[in-house]
Design a protein around this motif. Structure first.
Motif, PDB file in Angstrom:
ATOM      1  N   ARG A  36      -9.133  10.366 -30.525  1.00 10.03           N
ATOM      2  CA  ARG A  36      -8.831   8.963 -30.252  1.00 10.03           C
ATOM      3  C   ARG A  36      -7.785   8.444 -31.230  1.00 10.03           C
ATOM      4  O   ARG A  36      -6.781   7.847 -30.840  1.00 10.03           O
ATOM      5  CB  ARG A  36     -10.108   8.121 -30.391  1.00 10.03           C
ATOM      6  N   ARG A  40      -3.932   7.445 -30.401  1.00  7.53           N
ATOM      7  CA  ARG A  40      -3.539   6.068 -30.689  1.00  7.53           C
ATOM      8  C   ARG A  40      -2.287   6.031 -31.558  1.00  7.53           C
ATOM      9  O   ARG A  40      -1.298   5.370 -31.226  1.00  7.53           O
ATOM     10  CB  ARG A  40      -4.683   5.338 -31.402  1.00  7.53           C
ATOM     11  N   THR A  46      -5.031   6.167 -25.159  1.00  6.73           N
ATOM     12  CA  THR A  46      -6.469   6.281 -25.413  1.00  6.73           C
ATOM     13  C   THR A  46      -7.022   7.535 -24.742  1.00  6.73           C
ATOM     14  O   THR A  46      -6.376   8.144 -23.890  1.00  6.73           O
ATOM     15  CB  THR A  46      -7.223   5.077 -24.831  1.00  6.73           C
TER      16      THR A  46
END
Lengths: 154, 154
Positions: A36, A40, A46
């Motif tokens: 994640r 990001r 995501t």
DNA sequence: CAAAAATACTTCAAGCCTAAAATTTTGAGC
DNA sequence: GCTCAAAATTTTAGGCTTGAAGTATTTTTG
């Protein structure tokens, strides 16, 4: 099976399976957190969006919303929102299915294909790094065990 | 390492690790979905609430918010909301830590201890059923591999 | 063929989740 | 005591997730 047996054998195994489950959960949660963060920072994206794009990349002619949610094992309504955002970003497009006005086909745009290729290459590198301690023999064994779980459970 | 080696050995292993990761994800997601449903129907509760209560049950004297979020590997702000709801339901209470007005200790109420005992018994049964295909030898091996992943990754 | 059931999808309310900003309190160093 | 960085938690904004209800369309069936 005797009562003695139950106490000596079943109980401990059941506790061990519980411990195994907690480890599985902790490990996947750990790797998911890493991914994640990497998605990001590196791609302003995501995990759910990546998962959807991965599925669409495998089927370039497109997938129906219902097929997507079934494959990803998430709810129908959830996929709607993720696709909304991917369309907004220009990575995905909705196409009407002719012959059935209820259904929608979803597919990657050229921009989406390009973006996914970049992300996928990095993603594979990240996973390979995180799982580097697992050697070739173990991988096969591990996969077998996992598929047994899902098979058995229906 | 030679370029030839890289092509013949690294690439395939990296793909296999990727496949393993996808299987892990799919399997844990599958079991989580089952548990969510079972908790909802059987106890009008949720997985995150169960996880928090499990942690608190192991430490009856209570845990700080920060310890909870660290152990569960979820964000600080997230735990706040889950605890809010558990307090609302009467299963958990907040206690001031004396000597440090910043910190809060969170612990199960008697009602929470009782409720958790019921849920935990069922939960262990569910897990044991879902993982019944994994025998004692495999459990140990499996746990070893998993812990290696988290160790190595720091 | 019209009514009813099934299918594909979206919308909704509530809860879960994160990162970042804000709040309150503590503890050092002066 | 004062100042200020660090620590513990909450708040906030935005996204993810579910189950249930709603809409539109298709298929089945009487």
């Amino acid at each position: 099976m005797s009562v003695a047996n139950e106490k000596l054998e079943d109980q401990p195994v059941s506790k061990q399976r519980l411990r195994l489950w907690l480890q599985m959960l902790k490990t996947t949660r750990f790797i998911e957190n890493e991914l994640r963060e990497e998605l990001r920072l590196g791609f302003q994206s995501t995990l759910p969006r990546f998962d959807v794009m991965a599925m669409l990349d495998r089927t370039r002619e497109g997938l129906r919303m219902s097929q997507l949610s079934k494959q990803l094992m998430v709810s129908n309504g959830n996929v709607t929102g993720i696709i909304d955002r991917l369309v907004q970003e220009g990575f995905v497009m909705r196409v009407q299915v002719k012959g059935d006005k209820r259904a929608t086909l979803v597919r990657l745009t050229p921009k989406g294909i390009e973006k996914f290729a970049e992300m996928a290459a990095e993603h594979e590198r990240w996973i390979n790094e995180h799982l580097k301690e697992i050697d070739e023999t173990e991988i096969g064994h591990f996969i077998d065990i996992l598929s047994k779980v899902r098979e058995e459970d229906h």
